[in-house]
Design an enzyme around this catalytic site. Structure first.
Site, PDB file in Angstrom:
ATOM      1  N   ASP A  31      -7.773 -32.887  17.599  1.00  0.00           N
ATOM      2  CA  ASP A  31      -7.914 -32.761  16.196  1.00  0.00           C
ATOM      3  C   ASP A  31      -7.813 -34.106  15.201  1.00  0.00           C
ATOM      4  O   ASP A  31      -7.141 -35.088  16.004  1.00  0.00           O
ATOM      5  CB  ASP A  31      -6.947 -31.903  15.409  1.00  0.00           C
ATOM      6  N   HIS A  48     -16.354 -37.792  15.042  1.00  0.00           N
ATOM      7  CA  HIS A  48     -16.734 -37.271  16.150  1.00  0.00           C
ATOM      8  C   HIS A  48     -17.149 -38.062  17.091  1.00  0.00           C
ATOM      9  O   HIS A  48     -17.106 -37.561  18.490  1.00  0.00           O
ATOM     10  CB  HIS A  48     -17.665 -36.139  15.958  1.00  0.00           C
ATOM     11  N   LEU A 142     -10.795 -32.760  39.389  1.00  0.00           N
ATOM     12  CA  LEU A 142     -10.208 -32.221  38.031  1.00  0.00           C
ATOM     13  C   LEU A 142     -11.347 -31.198  37.724  1.00  0.00           C
ATOM     14  O   LEU A 142     -12.514 -31.208  37.770  1.00  0.00           O
ATOM     15  CB  LEU A 142     -10.153 -33.273  37.119  1.00  0.00           C
TER      16      LEU A 142
HETATM   17  C1  IPE Z   1      -8.692 -27.000  15.913  1.00  0.00           C
HETATM   18  O1  IPE Z   1      -8.727 -27.673  14.764  1.00  0.00           O
HETATM   19  C2  IPE Z   1     -10.047 -26.745  16.622  1.00  0.00           C
HETATM   20  C3  IPE Z   1     -10.519 -27.787  17.546  1.00  0.00           C
HETATM   21  C4  IPE Z   1      -9.923 -28.891  17.825  1.00  0.00           C
HETATM   22  C5  IPE Z   1     -11.995 -27.773  18.025  1.00  0.00           C
HETATM   23  P1  IPE Z   1      -9.371 -27.385  13.471  1.00  0.00           P
HETATM   24  O2  IPE Z   1      -9.404 -28.506  12.538  1.00  0.00           O
HETATM   25  O3  IPE Z   1     -10.331 -26.475  13.301  1.00  0.00           O
HETATM   26  O4  IPE Z   1      -7.930 -26.698  12.988  1.00  0.00           O
HETATM   27  P2  IPE Z   1      -7.420 -26.305  11.464  1.00  0.00           P
HETATM   28  O5  IPE Z   1      -8.398 -25.980  10.586  1.00  0.00           O
HETATM   29  O6  IPE Z   1      -6.897 -27.593  11.110  1.00  0.00           O
HETATM   30  O7  IPE Z   1      -6.234 -25.309  11.647  1.00  0.00           O
HETATM   31  C1  IPE Z   2     -11.452 -32.308  15.262  1.00  0.00           C
HETATM   32  O1  IPE Z   2     -11.479 -32.925  14.197  1.00  0.00           O
HETATM   33  C2  IPE Z   2     -12.841 -31.774  16.004  1.00  0.00           C
HETATM   34  C3  IPE Z   2     -13.357 -30.389  15.530  1.00  0.00           C
HETATM   35  C4  IPE Z   2     -12.691 -29.466  15.029  1.00  0.00           C
HETATM   36  C5  IPE Z   2     -14.432 -30.000  16.041  1.00  0.00           C
HETATM   37  P1  IPE Z   2     -11.688 -32.259  12.749  1.00  0.00           P
HETATM   38  O2  IPE Z   2     -13.010 -32.170  12.338  1.00  0.00           O
HETATM   39  O3  IPE Z   2     -11.077 -31.028  12.542  1.00  0.00           O
HETATM   40  O4  IPE Z   2     -10.921 -33.523  11.912  1.00  0.00           O
HETATM   41  P2  IPE Z   2      -9.884 -33.278  10.641  1.00  0.00           P
HETATM   42  O5  IPE Z   2      -9.006 -32.443  10.936  1.00  0.00           O
HETATM   43  O6  IPE Z   2     -11.034 -32.853   9.527  1.00  0.00           O
HETATM   44  O7  IPE Z   2      -9.433 -34.651  10.374  1.00  0.00           O
HETATM   45 MG    MG Z   3      -9.146 -30.608  11.983  1.00  0.00          MG
END
Ligand code: IPE
Ligand code: IPE
Ligand code: MG
Length: 267
Positions: A31, A48, A142
């Site tokens: 995240d 990303h 792995l």
């Molecule tokens: C969890 O992250 C999903 C992934 C890392 C793919 P999110 O960014 O979607 O989670 P929330 O919305 O903060 O709970």
């Molecule tokens: C995690 O990063 C990637 C996915 C959930 C696909 P986020 O896109 O959720 O990044 P934040 O949480 O908005 O910083």
């Molecule tokens: Mg997120």
């Protein structure tokens, strides 16, 4: 993927290995890509893309350490509800990464697996995934498990549906259902439960990741954003894990010498 790691890095890895008790299965909620980009005044997609570099580094480090399973939460069931632009960019990035990285995974004897709602992914992604999974299926180092269009609730529901039809078709009796049988219906059935779950970017929640499987998993949350989470951060998480005492609901004296086999203890 880099060809080899530096001597300094090899020393850090040796130290972790010598301590023993490495997690067999690490799961990561990757995240913070959006926040990483925002801090720099960049579009979310830049976060990303940078996140893919972290994936490369963590996969390589796990393989070198001899970790057997690494599950990465890359796209959740709920993530489909993000703005259309972001979803399509993420799918394109996934497709491109699968195309460019598969050979490298294969050369490194890494087996790619997937959990999640395969059918819901764009067709091109499905095809590329199928190819990568097939190509690497005999690899033994792995197991790299991508959670795509995945959520813990989705998995539990699809298991319940399969169980119901097996009961209806007389392939299974209600009285036979126990934890072991239930596990067989989950998309994670072939993998041991994670020993360590890492979440980057500081949120103290599981966001619908492996709900059934993390019953006794050790949790580690770091403030570090995913694009900044590289192998040294992983080593910190593993070191922290190695200091913990897992008790599985029992008392310390019972655990000694049993480790993960504790569930074989008689009641
Ligand atoms: C969890 O992250 C999903 C992934 C890392 C793919 P999110 O960014 O979607 O989670 P929330 O919305 O903060 O709970
Ligand atoms: C995690 O990063 C990637 C996915 C959930 C696909 P986020 O896109 O959720 O990044 P934040 O949480 O908005 O910083
Ligand atoms: Mg997120």
């Amino acid at each position: 993927m880099k060809k080899s790691n530096s001597t300094e890095d090899q020393k850090l890895q040796e130290k972790l290995k010598l301590k023993g008790n490495l997690p067999k299965h690490i799961a990561i909620i990757m995240d913070g890509n959006g926040r990483w980009a925002k801090k720099r005044g960049l579009p979310r997609v830049a976060g990303h893309s940078e996140g893919v570099k972290s994936v490369r580094d963590i996969v390589e480090a796990c393989a070198q350490l001899g970790i057997e399973y690494l599950t990465l939460f890359a796209f959740s069931t709920e993530n489909w509800r993000r703005p259309r632009e972001e979803v399509s960019t993420l799918m394109k990035l996934l497709l491109r990464t699968l195309k460019t990285e598969t050979d490298e995974l294969h050369k490194n004897n890494i087996r790619l697996r997937m959990i999640g709602d395969f059918e819901s992914l764009p067709e091109e992604v499905q095809n590329q995934l199928k190819e990568a999974i097939k190509k690497t299926e005999n690899n033994t180092r792995l197991n790299l498990i991508l959670a795509l269009s995945y959520s813990g609730r989705w998995d539990i529901l699809q298991a319940v549906k399969k169980i119901s039809s097996d009961i209806a078709n007389k392939k299974l009796r209600k009285s036979e259902i126990d934890e072991n049988i239930f596990k067989k219906y989950l998309s994670t059935s072939e993998f041991p439960e994670p020993d360590l779950l890492i979440r980057t970017s500081g949120e103290m929640r599981v966001s619908n990741f492996l709900l059934w499987e993390i019953a006794y998993t050790e949790l580690y949350v770091t403030e570090t954003l995913w694009p900044d989470f590289r192998r040294k951060e992983l080593y910190k998480a593993i070191e922290d894990y190695q200091k913990r005492e897992r008790k599985f609901g029992l008392v310390s004296e019972q655990i000694k010498g049993y480790g993960r086999n504790v569930f074989t203890l008689k009641r």
